[in-house]
Write a protein that holds these residues in place. Structure first.
Motif, PDB file in Angstrom:
ATOM      1  N   ALA A 241       0.872  -1.144   0.099  1.00  0.00           N
ATOM      2  CA  ALA A 241       0.017   0.043   0.075  1.00  0.00           C
ATOM      3  C   ALA A 241       0.776   1.357   0.005  1.00  0.00           C
ATOM      4  CB  ALA A 241      -0.856   0.152   1.351  1.00  0.00           C
ATOM      5  N   THR A 242       0.614   2.247  -0.861  1.00  0.00           N
ATOM      6  CA  THR A 242       1.010   3.707  -0.646  1.00  0.00           C
ATOM      7  C   THR A 242       0.126   4.487  -0.318  1.00  0.00           C
ATOM      8  OG1 THR A 242       2.363   2.947  -2.737  1.00  0.00           O
ATOM      9  CG2 THR A 242       2.016   5.350  -2.137  1.00  0.00           C
ATOM     10  N   LEU A 243       0.368   5.309   0.742  1.00  0.00           N
ATOM     11  CA  LEU A 243      -0.307   6.230   1.538  1.00  0.00           C
ATOM     12  C   LEU A 243       0.327   7.419   1.666  1.00  0.00           C
ATOM     13  CD1 LEU A 243      -0.128   3.261   3.328  1.00  0.00           C
ATOM     14  CD2 LEU A 243      -2.165   4.153   3.994  1.00  0.00           C
ATOM     15  N   GLN A 244      -0.565   8.668   1.539  1.00  0.00           N
ATOM     16  CA  GLN A 244       0.170   9.678   2.139  1.00  0.00           C
ATOM     17  C   GLN A 244      -0.989  10.533   2.879  1.00  0.00           C
ATOM     18  OE1 GLN A 244       0.465  12.626  -1.129  1.00  0.00           O
ATOM     19  NE2 GLN A 244       1.997  13.967  -0.131  1.00  0.00           N
ATOM     20  N   PHE A 245      -0.551  11.356   4.054  1.00  0.00           N
ATOM     21  CA  PHE A 245      -1.522  11.955   4.946  1.00  0.00           C
ATOM     22  C   PHE A 245      -0.796  13.255   4.975  1.00  0.00           C
ATOM     23  CE2 PHE A 245      -1.484   7.643   6.071  1.00  0.00           C
ATOM     24  CZ  PHE A 245      -2.774   7.526   6.754  1.00  0.00           C
ATOM     25  N   CYS A 246      -1.592  14.095   5.661  1.00  0.00           N
ATOM     26  CA  CYS A 246      -1.564  15.694   6.137  1.00  0.00           C
ATOM     27  C   CYS A 246      -2.233  15.799   7.274  1.00  0.00           C
ATOM     28  CB  CYS A 246      -2.114  16.770   4.983  1.00  0.00           C
ATOM     29  SG  CYS A 246      -3.930  16.889   4.986  1.00  0.00           S
ATOM     30  N   ALA A 247      -2.022  16.628   8.218  1.00  0.00           N
ATOM     31  CA  ALA A 247      -2.527  16.849   9.233  1.00  0.00           C
ATOM     32  C   ALA A 247      -2.733  18.615   9.526  1.00  0.00           C
ATOM     33  CB  ALA A 247      -1.638  16.885  10.409  1.00  0.00           C
ATOM     34  N   LEU A 287       2.424  23.271  11.958  1.00  0.00           N
ATOM     35  CA  LEU A 287       1.327  22.848  12.697  1.00  0.00           C
ATOM     36  C   LEU A 287       0.362  21.818  11.568  1.00  0.00           C
ATOM     37  CD1 LEU A 287       0.594  25.286  15.451  1.00  0.00           C
ATOM     38  CD2 LEU A 287       2.171  23.458  15.347  1.00  0.00           C
ATOM     39  N   ASN A 288       0.727  22.182  10.334  1.00  0.00           N
ATOM     40  CA  ASN A 288      -0.116  21.761   9.217  1.00  0.00           C
ATOM     41  C   ASN A 288       0.832  21.004   8.244  1.00  0.00           C
ATOM     42  OD1 ASN A 288      -2.788  23.332   9.810  1.00  0.00           O
ATOM     43  ND2 ASN A 288      -1.273  24.992   9.756  1.00  0.00           N
ATOM     44  N   PRO A 289       1.292  19.973   8.784  1.00  0.00           N
ATOM     45  CA  PRO A 289       2.475  19.180   7.973  1.00  0.00           C
ATOM     46  C   PRO A 289       1.731  18.319   6.668  1.00  0.00           C
ATOM     47  CG  PRO A 289       1.977  17.964  10.003  1.00  0.00           C
ATOM     48  CD  PRO A 289       1.287  19.268   9.907  1.00  0.00           C
ATOM     49  N   ILE A 310      -5.385  -0.639  13.855  1.00  0.00           N
ATOM     50  CA  ILE A 310      -4.130   0.116  13.589  1.00  0.00           C
ATOM     51  C   ILE A 310      -4.072   1.341  14.398  1.00  0.00           C
ATOM     52  CG2 ILE A 310      -2.535   1.353  11.894  1.00  0.00           C
ATOM     53  CD1 ILE A 310      -3.938  -0.516   9.524  1.00  0.00           C
ATOM     54  N   LYS A 311      -3.263   1.525  15.263  1.00  0.00           N
ATOM     55  CA  LYS A 311      -3.081   2.740  16.157  1.00  0.00           C
ATOM     56  C   LYS A 311      -2.073   3.685  15.467  1.00  0.00           C
ATOM     57  CE  LYS A 311      -0.983   2.568  20.296  1.00  0.00           C
ATOM     58  NZ  LYS A 311      -0.940   2.565  21.851  1.00  0.00           N
ATOM     59  N   VAL A 312      -2.332   4.934  15.353  1.00  0.00           N
ATOM     60  CA  VAL A 312      -1.278   5.816  14.960  1.00  0.00           C
ATOM     61  C   VAL A 312      -0.900   6.995  15.928  1.00  0.00           C
ATOM     62  CG1 VAL A 312      -0.640   7.682  12.998  1.00  0.00           C
ATOM     63  CG2 VAL A 312      -2.149   5.683  12.568  1.00  0.00           C
ATOM     64  N   GLU A 313       0.390   7.195  16.298  1.00  0.00           N
ATOM     65  CA  GLU A 313       0.581   8.357  17.200  1.00  0.00           C
ATOM     66  C   GLU A 313       1.123   9.312  16.699  1.00  0.00           C
ATOM     67  OE1 GLU A 313       1.010   5.489  21.218  1.00  0.00           O
ATOM     68  OE2 GLU A 313       2.922   6.108  20.179  1.00  0.00           O
ATOM     69  N   VAL A 314       0.995  10.535  17.049  1.00  0.00           N
ATOM     70  CA  VAL A 314       1.338  11.712  16.402  1.00  0.00           C
ATOM     71  C   VAL A 314       2.456  12.289  17.496  1.00  0.00           C
ATOM     72  CG1 VAL A 314       1.237  14.052  15.134  1.00  0.00           C
ATOM     73  CG2 VAL A 314      -0.545  11.913  14.991  1.00  0.00           C
ATOM     74  N   LEU A 361     -11.166  19.331  22.801  1.00  0.00           N
ATOM     75  CA  LEU A 361     -11.908  18.520  21.632  1.00  0.00           C
ATOM     76  C   LEU A 361     -10.803  17.756  20.984  1.00  0.00           C
ATOM     77  CD1 LEU A 361     -13.999  21.481  19.931  1.00  0.00           C
ATOM     78  CD2 LEU A 361     -14.913  19.668  21.493  1.00  0.00           C
ATOM     79  N   ASN A 362      -9.735  18.232  20.610  1.00  0.00           N
ATOM     80  CA  ASN A 362      -8.609  17.433  19.928  1.00  0.00           C
ATOM     81  C   ASN A 362      -7.317  18.228  19.807  1.00  0.00           C
ATOM     82  OD1 ASN A 362      -8.819  18.989  17.381  1.00  0.00           O
ATOM     83  ND2 ASN A 362     -10.624  17.868  17.053  1.00  0.00           N
ATOM     84  N   SER A 363      -6.208  17.580  19.485  1.00  0.00           N
ATOM     85  CA  SER A 363      -4.878  18.227  19.479  1.00  0.00           C
ATOM     86  C   SER A 363      -4.648  18.290  17.634  1.00  0.00           C
ATOM     87  CB  SER A 363      -3.982  17.522  19.945  1.00  0.00           C
ATOM     88  OG  SER A 363      -4.241  17.376  21.599  1.00  0.00           O
ATOM     89  N   GLY A 364      -5.717  18.240  17.024  1.00  0.00           N
ATOM     90  CA  GLY A 364      -5.658  18.489  15.634  1.00  0.00           C
ATOM     91  C   GLY A 364      -6.247  17.265  14.771  1.00  0.00           C
ATOM     92  N   THR A 365      -6.207  17.425  13.694  1.00  0.00           N
ATOM     93  CA  THR A 365      -6.908  16.171  12.862  1.00  0.00           C
ATOM     94  C   THR A 365      -5.739  15.789  11.763  1.00  0.00           C
ATOM     95  OG1 THR A 365      -7.875  17.951  11.150  1.00  0.00           O
ATOM     96  CG2 THR A 365      -9.158  17.333  13.018  1.00  0.00           C
ATOM     97  N   VAL A 366      -5.788  14.600  11.328  1.00  0.00           N
ATOM     98  CA  VAL A 366      -5.062  13.845  10.457  1.00  0.00           C
ATOM     99  C   VAL A 366      -5.775  13.501   9.134  1.00  0.00           C
ATOM    100  CG1 VAL A 366      -3.391  12.028   9.764  1.00  0.00           C
ATOM    101  CG2 VAL A 366      -3.208  13.264  11.627  1.00  0.00           C
ATOM    102  N   THR A 367      -5.536  13.740   7.943  1.00  0.00           N
ATOM    103  CA  THR A 367      -6.436  13.207   7.038  1.00  0.00           C
ATOM    104  C   THR A 367      -5.658  12.643   5.983  1.00  0.00           C
ATOM    105  OG1 THR A 367      -7.743  15.463   6.918  1.00  0.00           O
ATOM    106  CG2 THR A 367      -7.737  14.060   4.970  1.00  0.00           C
TER     107      THR A 367
END
Length: 599
Positions: A241-247, A287-289, A310-314, A361-367
């Protein structure tokens, strides 16, 4: 520089070895022939919109082991028993020794396996190096064949890496542990903890720094920490799998700047624990990588169980290794496979903050920006499909090898034993020749004055026939090599670019993937035309071609690692190689090091 990316850890030679998993020996170079790398943000060749899930057939790139001993290229000493299964080992350590004065240790783990007949230890692979950590969780795995009826002895050595050198004697020894593969698999939850011991030390033959004696004895009272080994049987899934994320709007953790975020991926285990499987690069001061796209085997993410958590830690990266936790979220492969959608926008939550602050609420979002899955074909798939391997050898005839008439020369033809060049040629060539149907191998020399005019050549045929430099079999290459030694004058310098370009021209003439070209360069010294060789390799990286560089003798080969682009893809004139096509090995290591003792 804001927005610049760097890795939170180095590969095994600063650190290097292997692919995403340290695959078992045999992932040969032919599979790299048609590999295509996804470019972050670029549309697919099929015209799919960014973020849409798509499936492609993906040839599997043969990966190298850097400058491990040439023994890594030799056949195993197994009995021919069919393995019961493949097992993936994950390595973690706790409370390692701190060998650095102004920072923490930079640990690397080296795995050795023991031959059933010879009882000699042979290096199997290395993890990446993790900067400034006494409690590392290594991402790179070891994949071994598991034989239920055999005792498979393993040895894990830990080092504090002090330089880019692949020579372990140049790094600080942190301790070692012995066990069997069955001991790990048979432990509760297939999880084994063992104390690391510090054996007595003996000087390496090169003598620069003591190396650990390969025994299980320890210094009384010396605490070296603990190694944690986790085994999991691998499924047959060969997708990648090839994935790309932003936050967006991550918490600010740095006092004088923003955060330097990176993500760590874990797959869940049946006992509720998690196993690390990937770390992204660090994107600095934002803060928006937007993280670069990365490829990961599906079996590393979920081992074929699409609903496995699957757990993802930032984290916010810190130079001293004390990375600041920003938050976490959970997902699954099935969710990720939906591609870019409303279902793949995740709130990053810090549990401690959530408990303390009612309005939190949260410490940001990941997309998830994009998702693609490809078939990961093996070398055997290509051989079965009719791909032909073309093997070319290039031998170093520079004067630094010594006068061939003297016994101290690396080219000395003794009636009693093979010289270093002959041994290296036979070790590699006798394996590769089985995949070459006509057994006709072009053989070149470089760095010598050749007859009749005494001009220096870096691309001369060993058989004297420039129109057809092919020799019949490995024995034919050896005969031509011996004749050349009697007719040419060893000179210099050590230039690789001409022989690389020679093979590249042949590879460029067969663009349909029906043939794959392997160049073996055997050399004794430091390369003289590094810039030209880098350019030649970058240009060759898009061709069906791989290069094996074998160093012989006692010279320093550290600079050669730069050509082996496992960690940092080589570049030339601003152009980056499309893939890693170079493997560097040091034959002198296999000759020089005494065989380790059994535990």
């Amino acid at each position: 520089m804001p927005g610049a990316a760097r890795g939170p850890y180095r590969g095994p030679y600063r650190g290097r070895t292997g692919a995403v998993s340290q695959e078992a020996p045999g992932a040969a170079p032919g599979a790299a022939a048609l590999r295509q790398r996804a470019v972050p943000g670029a549309p697919s060749r099929t015209g799919a919109a960014p973020g849409a899930a798509r499936r492609r057939r993906r040839p599997r790139a043969g990966r190298s082991r850097g400058m491990a001993g040439l023994g890594a290229l030799e056949p195993g000493t197994g009995t021919g028993t069919v393995p019961a299964t493949k097992v993936e080992l994950t390595v973690s350590c706790r409370q390692l020794l701190d060998k650095d004065t102004f920072s923490k240790s930079d640990p690397l783990c080296v795995l050795y396996t023991q031959g059933l007949d010879t009882k000699q230890w042979r290096e199997f692979g290395r993890t990446e190096v993790i900067d400034n950590s006494l409690n590392p969780d290594f991402v790179r795995k070891f994949v071994l064949d598991y034989f239920f009826e055999e005792k498979q002895n393993l040895r894990f050595d830990l080092y504090d890496v002090d330089s880019k050198s692949p020579d372990l004697s140049k790094h600080d020894f942190l301790g070692q542990a012995f066990c069997t593969l069955g001991e790990i698999v048979g432990s509760a939850g297939s999880r084994l903890e063992k104390p690391l011991t510090m054996g007595t030390v003996t000087a390496q033959s090169r003598g620069k720094k003591p190396a650990p004696a390969l025994s299980n004895g320890g210094i009384p009272g010396k605490k070296c920490g603990t190694i944690i080994l986790l085994a999991e049987e691998l499924g047959n899934c060969r997708d990648v799998a090839t994935l790309q994320f932003c936050a967006n709007k991550l918490d600010k953790k740095d006092f004088f700047g923003k955060s330097d975020p990176f993500m760590v991926f874990y797959r869940s285990n049946e006992d509720g624990t998690f196993t690390i499987c990937h770390k992204t690069e660090v994107v600095r001061n934002t803060l928006n990588p937007v993280w670069p796209a990365f490829a990961i085997p599906v079996r590393a993410l979920c081992n074929g169980d699409y609903d496995r958590a699957i757990k993802v830690e930032v984290y916010d990266w810190d130079r001293d290794g004390s990375h600041d936790f920003i938050g976490e979220f959970t997902t699954s492969y099935r969710e990720l496979a939906r591609g870019q959608s409303q279902f793949n926008v995740y709130e990053v939550v810090n549990p401690r903050k959530k408990m303390k602050k009612k309005k939190y609420l949260n410490s940001g979002t990941v997309t998830l920006l994009s998702f693609a899955v490809e078939s990961d074909h093996t070398f055997l798939d290509y051989i079965r499909g009719g791909t032909q391997i073309n093997f070319t050898v290039a031998i170093d005839f520079t004067a630094s090898n010594g006068n061939p008439s003297q016994s101290t020369s690396l080219h000395y033809l003794s009636p009693y034993q093979l010289n270093a060049y002959t041994m290296a040629l036979k070790a590699v060539g006798e394996i590769i020749q089985d995949y070459d149907s006509d057994k006709m191998f072009p053989a070149l020399g470089f760095g010598a004055k050749i007859p009749p005019d005494g001009r220096v050549s870096h691309e001369f045929p060993l058989n004297g026939d420039a129109a057809n430099p092919s020799c019949s079999g490995i024995e034919g290459i050896l005969e031509a090599y011996h004749r050349s030694l009697r007719s040419v004058q060893l000179y210099g310098p050590t230039n690789f670019a001409p022989v690389v370009n020679h093979v590249a021209r042949s590879a460029a003439a067969v663009p349909d993937g029906s043939q794959y070209f392997v160049l073996l360069i055997i050399t004794d010294g430091v390369i003289s035309d590094m810039a030209q060789t880098k350019e030649a390799i970058v240009n060759a990286a898009k061709l069906p071609m791989s290069i094996i560089i074998v160093g012989v003798g006692q010279a320093e080969f550290d600079a050669m690692v730069e050509l082996d682009g496992d960690d940092i893809r080589i570049s030339s004139r601003g152009k980056v190689a499309e893939r890693d096509i170079v493997q560097v090995a040091q034959h002198s290591t296999a000759q020089r090091d005494p065989p380790p003792a059994s535990p």
